[in-house]
Design an enzyme around this catalytic site. Structure first.
Site, PDB file in Angstrom:
ATOM      1  N   GLU A  69      49.252  61.867  59.779  1.00  0.00           N
ATOM      2  CA  GLU A  69      48.035  61.176  59.346  1.00  0.00           C
ATOM      3  C   GLU A  69      47.188  62.007  58.368  1.00  0.00           C
ATOM      4  O   GLU A  69      45.970  62.075  58.519  1.00  0.00           O
ATOM      5  CB  GLU A  69      47.181  60.808  60.566  1.00  0.00           C
ATOM      6  CG  GLU A  69      47.889  59.853  61.502  1.00  0.00           C
ATOM      7  CD  GLU A  69      47.059  59.529  62.715  1.00  0.00           C
ATOM      8  OE1 GLU A  69      46.808  58.340  62.948  1.00  0.00           O
ATOM      9  OE2 GLU A  69      46.650  60.456  63.449  1.00  0.00           O
TER      10      GLU A  69
HETATM   11  C1  ACM Z   1      49.832  60.818  66.066  1.00  0.00           C
HETATM   12  O1  ACM Z   1      49.690  60.012  66.992  1.00  0.00           O
HETATM   13  N1  ACM Z   1      48.942  60.893  65.106  1.00  0.00           N
HETATM   14  C2  ACM Z   1      50.982  61.706  66.009  1.00  0.00           C
END
Ligand code: ACM
Length: 527
Positions: A340
């Site tokens: 992310e």
């Molecule tokens: C995640 O859940 N951002 C790995």
């Protein structure tokens, strides 16, 4: 032409003799080869389900004078842990000795390569129990099965009546997958070493072998490092909701790693970058492209932060931090996060991952990252951890990376069990994940483009934006982590929900004896 009728009486006698002989042979064969009659108590309750467990019709009762003996000094700590579990409930002294004989014998036999790195053979006869492994890990897992052969009251912290009787028979067992993990997010809410000890104890009992610690995120940096003390003095000072946070001192962390290793659990530290880095940016302004000092993040949003890639301060930070973490890590793996990174350009993402990769491999460690690592050419020698998008781990596996499976729908243990869950904790963005859903899938078949040979294993992940206390943490992890442990350990054949739920039901009383919280799912007939 008359042969058949020339002497009918003689033919009858001959045939009768043949039939009688056959019957005799069958009887002798049956009495020699067939297992003795019905087992005293079949071993159908073990969890994770072993590769093979056969009971015979005898029994063995642990005598008050029993000793635990080891064939090799390396097994003494394992014997001491077993004794430590059995003494309070039995009231027996259970001395540990190196005589190699006694009621409970632990044997290291390197020639038993058929047992593999973590497998064991457990034999119970009328005179005692023997656990045999080619490695200490295998012997340790055998001792966990020994605990489960006895009634649940063997786990009690106070003396119980006994008798401590088990059936005779043999368990031959070993894992399906090498990686059987649990990730705990200690960044969003901090959980200290004492709580992690409790989690490790239960993990190890169910043959889980990796504790992945999500040590850094926007809301907190939890590992003290000599290279950048501000990371914890500033970045460790708070957490989601604005509470005081906390961090592991170097000594705390070393002790935790050792506690886990004694239980054959390898700690896998995660330093998440280049996103999820607000706590680092707030501690070290030179890492921020704006040169500003962002305030501590006490909220739950994701994707708002990035290291400033391309400046010397960031390159030095990534090198120094990961080199120091690697030096504190006896295990083979360093997790670089990589998920992310919504504020990082693709080119900067690749550059940041290259810096991290260099520092990790130069320290002699292996890279593991979330599935987004596929966007930075993950390949042979690397591990990607699947959580959301099947295309990413599939691409990485095609290029030779191994895959650890943590599909959010099944393995994210911050997902609530059910809409009517009487707990104001967790979330449900990936769906509700009850005790059966989290268990009822096949890691070998989960990603159509990733063959089982590329699957290293399974990992449950407990994110803690909405989990604030040890009670909540344990209730979200257990009992679902037991299902994931079984997926990682047990053969795929024999996977049956009915059977699993019945076996799981037996473990409520063990959790009660340990004083560890678990979610009492209504779908399980707890006993
Ligand atoms: C995640 O859940 N951002 C790995």
């Amino acid at each position: 032409m008359y042969r058949g009728t020339a002497c009918p009486a003689a033919t009858l006698v001959r045939r009768w003799r043949v039939v009688a002989r056959l019957l005799l042979l069958l009887l002798i064969g049956a009495s020699c080869a067939a297992p003795p009659r019905g087992p005293a108590e079949p071993w159908t309750h073990l969890l994770p389900r072993p590769a093979s467990a056969i009971t015979t019709d005898g029994g063995f009762t642990l005598p008050p004078g029993a000793a635990i003996s080891v064939s090799d000094p390396t097994l003494e700590p394992i014997a001491s842990m077993l004794a430590g579990t059995l003494r309070p409930s039995t009231g027996y002294a259970l001395p540990v000795s190196a005589t190699g004989s006694g009621a409970l014998v632990l044997t290291l036999d390197a020639t038993r390569t058929d047992l593999g790195d973590e497998g064991y053979e457990l034999t119970v006869t009328s005179t005692g129990l023997t656990v045999r492994g080619a490695t200490p890990a295998g012997v340790f897992y055998g001792t966990q099965t020994v605990r489960q052969l006895f009634p649940a009251s063997i786990e009690s912290a106070t003396v119980q009546p006994g008798p401590w009787r088990v059936s005779t028979g043999t368990v031959r067992d070993g894992p399906r997958f090498a990686w059987r993990g649990l990730m705990v997010d200690v960044a969003r809410h901090f959980f200290g070493p004492a709580e992690l000890h409790r989690v490790i104890d239960v993990m190890a009992h169910f043959k889980l072998n990796r504790l992945h610690l999500h040590l850094t995120d926007d809301q907190g940096w939890r590992l003290q490092l000599d290279a950048r003390p501000a990371l914890t003095s500033v970045g460790g000072a708070t957490q989601v909701g604005g509470g005081p946070g906390g961090f592991y001192s170097k000594a705390d962390y070393a002790e935790l790693v050792q506690y886990a290793a004694q239980r054959f659990v390898t700690v896998v530290p995660e330093i998440d970058l280049p996103g999820h880095t607000n706590a680092a940016l707030a501690s070290l302004p030179e890492l921020d492209c704006d040169g500003g000092v962002p305030p501590p993040d006490t909220g739950t949003m994701v994707g708002l932060s990035s290291l400033c890639v391309g400046v010397p301060a960031t390159a030095a930070f990534v090198h120094d931090v990961l080199t120091e973490v690697a030096a504190m890590t006896p295990g083979a793996w360093i997790h670089l996060g990589g998920d992310e990174a919504k504020q990082t350009s693709p080119a900067d993402y690749q550059a940041a991952i290259a810096l991290a990769r260099d520092a990790i491999t130069a320290s002699g460690k292996q890279v593991i990252g979330w599935e987004e690592l596929a966007r930075a050419d993950a390949g042979p020698g690397e591990i990607v951890q699947h959580w959301l998008d099947p295309a990413l781990p599939t691409a990485a596996a095609t290029h030779g990376a191994k895959v650890v499976l943590s599909p959010a729908r099944r393995a994210y243990l911050d997902m609530q069990y059910a809409p009517d869950q009487p707990l104001d904790v967790g979330t449900f963005w990936a769906g509700y994940d009850d005790v059966i859903t989290s268990w009822d899938w096949d890691p070998g078949q989960w990603l159509p483009g990733v063959p089982e040979t590329q699957v290293l294993g399974v990992e449950g992940a407990v994110w803690t934006e909405y989990i604030a206390t040890p009670d909540q943490l344990e209730t979200m992890i257990f009992p679902r982590a037991l299902g994931l442990a079984e997926l990682g350990w047990s053969p795929s054949s024999g996977h049956s929900t009915r059977d699993y739920v019945q076996r799981l039901a037996d473990f409520g009383s063990r959790f009660d004896a340990w004083g560890v919280r678990y979610f009492p799912a209504a779908t399980v007939p707890w006993r």
